[in-house]
Design a protein around this motif. Structure first.
Motif, PDB file in Angstrom:
ATOM      1  N   ARG A   1      77.899 -50.579 -94.032  1.00 60.10           N
ATOM      2  CA  ARG A   1      78.175 -52.013 -93.861  1.00 60.10           C
ATOM      3  C   ARG A   1      78.358 -52.386 -92.395  1.00 60.10           C
TER       4      ARG A   1
ATOM      5  N   VAL B   1      80.132 -54.976 -90.016  1.00 60.09           N
ATOM      6  CA  VAL B   1      81.239 -55.939 -90.090  1.00 60.09           C
ATOM      7  C   VAL B   1      81.361 -56.791 -88.833  1.00 60.09           C
TER       8      VAL B   1
ATOM      9  N   GLY C   1      76.558 -59.218 -97.966  1.00 61.04           N
ATOM     10  CA  GLY C   1      76.821 -58.403 -96.792  1.00 61.04           C
ATOM     11  C   GLY C   1      75.553 -57.920 -96.128  1.00 61.04           C
TER      12      GLY C   1
ATOM     13  N   GLY D   1      80.118 -58.685 -92.430  1.00 64.59           N
ATOM     14  CA  GLY D   1      80.603 -57.928 -93.583  1.00 64.59           C
ATOM     15  C   GLY D   1      81.334 -58.765 -94.608  1.00 64.59           C
ATOM     16  N   THR D   2      81.569 -60.033 -94.312  1.00 64.39           N
ATOM     17  CA  THR D   2      82.340 -60.908 -95.193  1.00 64.39           C
ATOM     18  C   THR D   2      81.462 -61.477 -96.299  1.00 64.39           C
TER      19      THR D   2
ATOM     20  N   TRP E   1      88.712 -51.521 -91.071  1.00 65.18           N
ATOM     21  CA  TRP E   1      87.722 -52.607 -90.959  1.00 65.18           C
ATOM     22  C   TRP E   1      87.601 -53.045 -89.497  1.00 65.18           C
TER      23      TRP E   1
END
Length: 198
Positions: free
Chosen positions: A95, A97, A85, A102-103, A52
């Motif tokens: 995605r 982040v 997201g 991305g949270t 991540w």
């Protein structure tokens, strides 16, 4: 009679002699397996976390997120629900982040003449100026989250030199179509004004 009693006693003695005690549990081996499993789970979690962070580093060219202007104007629409997201536009599994995009979180959306205000309790808030809005549509998936057809409000917007899709799900799914119409009308009005100004 005496012979029957002595035979039964003999059989009982033989049966008693043949019984074994239950195996004793090897607690050291069990503890070793439990510790090994916990270390494996910790390693997988650490690798996911590092992946991540690495993804965020790769997306480091994304500029900081815009903040709400001092006077955004009156609210046209308001919505509460979930933020699922952001991804690269058109690539629902890529995605984003960087900058906390991305949270997943709860969300409060407000559409004003200035743009789209995204307030996320427990995560970074951001603002999408009206000039950066590109499209709104209903879709079924984003960032690995799949719902029924038309279950997500997807807003496409430009940030830096990149087009992003951000996915929202309203607590009242029926109002999402109204959001699509309002955002697309705002985009058409903004582009018409820009065309006239040129």
């Amino acid at each position: 009679m005496t012979s029957l009693i002595s035979a039964a006693a003999g059989n009982a003695a033989v049966l008693a002699a043949e019984k074994k005690s239950a195996d004793v549990t090897d607690w050291a081996a069990r503890a070793g397996w439990v510790v090994g499993l916990l270390l494996f789970i910790a390693l997988v979690y650490w690798l996911m976390r590092e992946g991540w962070k690495w993804r965020g580093t790769l997306q480091g060219d994304l500029p900081p997120l815009p903040v709400v202007p001092d006077d955004p104007g009156p609210a046209r629409l308001e919505l509460t629900g979930r933020y699922h997201g952001s991804t690269t536009a058109g690539q629902w599994l890529d995605r984003i982040v960087a900058h906390g995009l991305g949270t997943r979180s709860r969300v409060e959306l407000t559409l004003t003449d200035a743009g789209l205000d995204v307030v996320r309790p427990g995560a970074a808030d951001f603002f999408v100026p009206a000039a950066q809005l590109r499209e709104a549509r209903l879709d079924k998936g984003i960032a690995g989250k799949v719902l029924a057809e038309g279950g997500l409000l997807i807003v496409t917007w430009e940030h830096g030199e990149k087009l992003l899709d951000s996915g929202f799900r309203s607590d009242h799914a029926a109002e999402q179509a109204q959001w699509v119409e309002a955002i697309n009308n705002m985009i058409n009005t903004t582009s018409t004004k820009e065309g006239t100004a040129r």
